[in-house]
Design a protein around this motif. Structure first.
Motif, PDB file in Angstrom:
ATOM      1  N   LEU A  77       0.818  -1.265   0.184  1.00 59.56           N
ATOM      2  CA  LEU A  77      -0.021   0.107   0.122  1.00 59.56           C
ATOM      3  C   LEU A  77       0.809   1.167   0.190  1.00 59.56           C
ATOM      4  O   LEU A  77       0.415   2.172  -0.529  1.00 59.56           O
ATOM      5  CB  LEU A  77      -0.982   0.035   1.248  1.00 59.56           C
ATOM      6  N   THR A  78       2.029   1.379   0.438  1.00 61.62           N
ATOM      7  CA  THR A  78       3.022   2.354   0.631  1.00 61.62           C
ATOM      8  C   THR A  78       3.450   2.594  -0.641  1.00 61.62           C
ATOM      9  O   THR A  78       3.647   3.726  -0.993  1.00 61.62           O
ATOM     10  CB  THR A  78       3.974   2.080   1.706  1.00 61.62           C
ATOM     11  N   ALA A  79       3.827   1.543  -1.494  1.00 55.32           N
ATOM     12  CA  ALA A  79       4.398   1.634  -2.810  1.00 55.32           C
ATOM     13  C   ALA A  79       3.220   2.160  -3.607  1.00 55.32           C
ATOM     14  O   ALA A  79       3.627   2.870  -4.693  1.00 55.32           O
ATOM     15  CB  ALA A  79       5.027   0.189  -2.914  1.00 55.32           C
ATOM     16  N   LEU A  80       2.106   1.669  -3.365  1.00 56.73           N
ATOM     17  CA  LEU A  80       0.906   2.118  -4.283  1.00 56.73           C
ATOM     18  C   LEU A  80       0.810   3.682  -4.212  1.00 56.73           C
ATOM     19  O   LEU A  80       0.653   4.183  -5.236  1.00 56.73           O
ATOM     20  CB  LEU A  80      -0.278   1.443  -4.049  1.00 56.73           C
ATOM     21  N   LEU A  81       0.595   4.094  -3.003  1.00 57.48           N
ATOM     22  CA  LEU A  81       0.507   5.540  -2.890  1.00 57.48           C
ATOM     23  C   LEU A  81       1.769   6.279  -3.502  1.00 57.48           C
ATOM     24  O   LEU A  81       1.543   7.580  -4.042  1.00 57.48           O
ATOM     25  CB  LEU A  81       0.542   6.050  -1.458  1.00 57.48           C
ATOM     26  N   ILE A  82       3.105   5.850  -3.430  1.00 56.59           N
ATOM     27  CA  ILE A  82       3.990   6.585  -3.969  1.00 56.59           C
ATOM     28  C   ILE A  82       3.767   6.433  -5.358  1.00 56.59           C
ATOM     29  O   ILE A  82       4.160   7.502  -6.155  1.00 56.59           O
ATOM     30  CB  ILE A  82       5.513   5.714  -3.723  1.00 56.59           C
ATOM     31  N   LEU A  83       3.532   5.324  -5.974  1.00 50.88           N
ATOM     32  CA  LEU A  83       3.138   5.329  -7.549  1.00 50.88           C
ATOM     33  C   LEU A  83       1.836   6.314  -8.046  1.00 50.88           C
ATOM     34  O   LEU A  83       2.351   6.706  -9.016  1.00 50.88           O
ATOM     35  CB  LEU A  83       2.810   3.701  -7.711  1.00 50.88           C
ATOM     36  N   LEU A  84       1.026   6.224  -7.208  1.00 48.05           N
ATOM     37  CA  LEU A  84       0.163   6.954  -7.650  1.00 48.05           C
ATOM     38  C   LEU A  84       0.353   8.564  -7.416  1.00 48.05           C
ATOM     39  O   LEU A  84      -0.377   9.403  -8.435  1.00 48.05           O
ATOM     40  CB  LEU A  84      -1.282   7.040  -6.689  1.00 48.05           C
ATOM     41  N   THR A  85       1.170   8.919  -6.635  1.00 46.62           N
ATOM     42  CA  THR A  85       1.672  10.219  -6.698  1.00 46.62           C
ATOM     43  C   THR A  85       2.870  10.655  -7.485  1.00 46.62           C
ATOM     44  O   THR A  85       3.571  11.698  -7.357  1.00 46.62           O
ATOM     45  CB  THR A  85       1.612  10.677  -5.368  1.00 46.62           C
ATOM     46  N   ARG A  86       3.413   9.494  -8.043  1.00 48.60           N
ATOM     47  CA  ARG A  86       4.950   9.964  -8.915  1.00 48.60           C
ATOM     48  C   ARG A  86       5.829  10.060  -7.974  1.00 48.60           C
ATOM     49  O   ARG A  86       6.837  10.621  -8.215  1.00 48.60           O
ATOM     50  CB  ARG A  86       4.652  10.692  -9.943  1.00 48.60           C
ATOM     51  N   GLY A  87       5.816   9.734  -6.515  1.00 50.22           N
ATOM     52  CA  GLY A  87       6.689  10.044  -5.713  1.00 50.22           C
ATOM     53  C   GLY A  87       7.150  11.453  -5.555  1.00 50.22           C
ATOM     54  O   GLY A  87       8.207  11.878  -5.016  1.00 50.22           O
ATOM     55  N   LEU A  88       6.161  12.276  -5.884  1.00 52.87           N
ATOM     56  CA  LEU A  88       6.257  13.762  -5.958  1.00 52.87           C
ATOM     57  C   LEU A  88       6.527  14.331  -4.681  1.00 52.87           C
ATOM     58  O   LEU A  88       7.574  15.114  -4.420  1.00 52.87           O
ATOM     59  CB  LEU A  88       5.133  14.571  -6.682  1.00 52.87           C
ATOM     60  N   HIS A  89       5.795  14.109  -3.634  1.00 53.98           N
ATOM     61  CA  HIS A  89       5.926  14.580  -2.142  1.00 53.98           C
ATOM     62  C   HIS A  89       7.083  13.944  -1.674  1.00 53.98           C
ATOM     63  O   HIS A  89       7.888  14.580  -0.838  1.00 53.98           O
ATOM     64  CB  HIS A  89       4.567  14.248  -1.596  1.00 53.98           C
ATOM     65  N   PHE A  90       7.537  12.679  -1.827  1.00 53.67           N
ATOM     66  CA  PHE A  90       8.798  12.227  -1.308  1.00 53.67           C
ATOM     67  C   PHE A  90       9.987  12.835  -1.821  1.00 53.67           C
ATOM     68  O   PHE A  90      11.012  13.115  -1.053  1.00 53.67           O
ATOM     69  CB  PHE A  90       8.662  10.640  -1.813  1.00 53.67           C
ATOM     70  N   ASP A  91      10.040  13.269  -3.185  1.00 52.82           N
ATOM     71  CA  ASP A  91      11.065  14.024  -3.896  1.00 52.82           C
ATOM     72  C   ASP A  91      10.929  15.639  -3.007  1.00 52.82           C
ATOM     73  O   ASP A  91      12.275  16.027  -2.682  1.00 52.82           O
ATOM     74  CB  ASP A  91      10.683  14.480  -5.241  1.00 52.82           C
ATOM     75  N   GLY A  92       9.914  15.958  -2.627  1.00 51.41           N
ATOM     76  CA  GLY A  92       9.994  17.206  -1.975  1.00 51.41           C
ATOM     77  C   GLY A  92      10.861  16.975  -0.377  1.00 51.41           C
ATOM     78  O   GLY A  92      11.349  17.885  -0.155  1.00 51.41           O
ATOM     79  N   LEU A  93      10.382  16.240   0.092  1.00 54.29           N
ATOM     80  CA  LEU A  93      10.701  15.773   1.564  1.00 54.29           C
ATOM     81  C   LEU A  93      12.293  15.423   1.485  1.00 54.29           C
ATOM     82  O   LEU A  93      13.057  16.083   2.296  1.00 54.29           O
ATOM     83  CB  LEU A  93      10.250  14.588   2.154  1.00 54.29           C
ATOM     84  N   ALA A  94      12.925  14.739   0.403  1.00 57.86           N
ATOM     85  CA  ALA A  94      14.165  14.453   0.154  1.00 57.86           C
ATOM     86  C   ALA A  94      15.096  15.620   0.005  1.00 57.86           C
ATOM     87  O   ALA A  94      16.045  16.038   0.588  1.00 57.86           O
ATOM     88  CB  ALA A  94      14.454  13.500  -0.725  1.00 57.86           C
ATOM     89  N   ASP A  95      14.434  16.441  -0.819  1.00 61.12           N
ATOM     90  CA  ASP A  95      15.127  17.859  -1.216  1.00 61.12           C
ATOM     91  C   ASP A  95      15.308  18.762  -0.104  1.00 61.12           C
ATOM     92  O   ASP A  95      16.256  19.607   0.259  1.00 61.12           O
ATOM     93  CB  ASP A  95      14.334  18.578  -2.522  1.00 61.12           C
ATOM     94  N   LEU A  96      14.026  18.885   0.616  1.00 56.79           N
ATOM     95  CA  LEU A  96      14.265  19.713   2.083  1.00 56.79           C
ATOM     96  C   LEU A  96      15.129  19.312   2.962  1.00 56.79           C
ATOM     97  O   LEU A  96      15.951  20.096   3.674  1.00 56.79           O
ATOM     98  CB  LEU A  96      12.597  19.768   2.513  1.00 56.79           C
ATOM     99  N   ALA A  97      15.263  18.101   3.136  1.00 53.29           N
ATOM    100  CA  ALA A  97      16.053  17.562   4.200  1.00 53.29           C
ATOM    101  C   ALA A  97      17.642  17.730   3.914  1.00 53.29           C
ATOM    102  O   ALA A  97      18.434  18.150   4.600  1.00 53.29           O
ATOM    103  CB  ALA A  97      15.963  16.085   4.408  1.00 53.29           C
ATOM    104  N   ASP A  98      17.865  17.378   2.479  1.00 48.90           N
ATOM    105  CA  ASP A  98      19.106  17.688   1.889  1.00 48.90           C
ATOM    106  C   ASP A  98      19.742  19.323   2.204  1.00 48.90           C
ATOM    107  O   ASP A  98      20.757  19.660   2.355  1.00 48.90           O
ATOM    108  CB  ASP A  98      19.317  17.437   0.587  1.00 48.90           C
ATOM    109  N   GLY A  99      18.644  20.093   1.819  1.00 54.57           N
ATOM    110  CA  GLY A  99      18.848  21.526   1.836  1.00 54.57           C
ATOM    111  C   GLY A  99      18.863  22.006   3.168  1.00 54.57           C
ATOM    112  O   GLY A  99      20.171  22.861   3.413  1.00 54.57           O
TER     113      GLY A  99
END
Length: 258
Positions: free
Chosen positions: A75-97
């Motif tokens: 289910l976690t993978a499904l939600l990532i797929l349905l959103t193209r991982g867009l929000h995960f990308d934002g989380l990673a970018d913010l953490a790195d920044g």
């Protein structure tokens, strides 16, 4: 088509195309204005409900024949797929920044880099682990309402975080058209729609979910202002992910103690 209805359809379609992988008619999204970008915020909770329905239907299909841990990973993978991982990308970018920069300019430059660093990798790992663990509990306890409501309120967080926020990048970016023309109508409409959805599904959760959403929105408004000089699309994506994690965790803790 009646003009207000036509505008609503266009803005809902725009929100759907931005927040999900669901195909939408290109003829609708090709002729959008800045007001349409801002107006699409009103429909973020509705798109969240659409994602919640997909999540719930999938949960009901697989929980009976798949162990809860494997089902929660799926289910976690499904939600990532349905959103193209867009929000995960934002989380990673913010953490790195935030983790790698000492000035707002440097943090924004790091966030714009497509590569992922140590802080981003750690943030994604922790996010996935928290979601999988929480969803596992919700599956075992058959807390189906959370599957519907968490995506609704996490998208509502983005609306409240964006309202009256200054865009951080002077050269523009993905989130700029959404922020510049936003008015009080968008958060008001989004809050009303989110409240109606919650009333129909689980009215006992409204207060807790609304308070959590507001606290998360306030936190990320402060983060954007304090460390970046304003809001960006990455911050909004991170706000969505963190709100989902917090709401899933709170829901899991609540049902496990009943």
């Amino acid at each position: 088509m009646y003009t207000p209805l036509k505008n609503a359809v266009r803005r809902f379609t725009l929100a759907t195309s931005f927040l999900t992988i669901f195909p939408v008619p290109k003829t609708i999204t090709q002729t959008v204005s800045s007001d349409d970008f801002a107006g699409s915020f009103s429909f973020f909770p509705a798109v969240g409900l659409l994602l919640g329905i997909c999540s719930l239907c999938s949960a009901l299909l697989i929980h009976a024949w798949m162990p809860a841990l494997l089902a929660s990973v799926a289910l976690t993978a499904l939600l990532i797929l349905l959103t193209r991982g867009l929000h995960f990308d934002g989380l990673a970018d913010l953490a790195d920044g935030i983790g790698g920069g000492y000035t707002s300019e440097r943090r924004l430059a790091i966030m714009k880099d497509s590569s992922i660093g140590t802080f981003g990798s750690l943030a994604l790992t922790l996010a996935v682990l928290c979601k999988v663990a929480s969803i596992q509990v919700l599956l075992k306890e058959a807390c189906w309402a959370s599957f519907l409501l968490v995506p609704v309120f996490s998208r509502l967080t983005m609306v409240f975080a964006a309202y009256k926020s200054i865009y951080a990048r002077p050269d523009g970016g993905l989130g700029k058209p959404f922020l510049e023309h936003m008015t009080v109508r968008q958060p008001l409409a989004a809050a009303i729609s989110g409240g109606i959805i919650a009333l129909m599904i689980a009215p006992q959760m409204i207060l807790l979910y609304f308070l959590t959403m507001l606290l998360c929105a306030a936190l990320f408004r402060w983060i954007g202002r304090r460390w970046l000089g304003g809001m960006t699309g990455d911050v909004l994506g991170a706000a969505n992910e963190v709100t989902e994690i917090v709401l899933l965790s709170i829901s899991a803790c609540s049902v496990s103690q009943l």
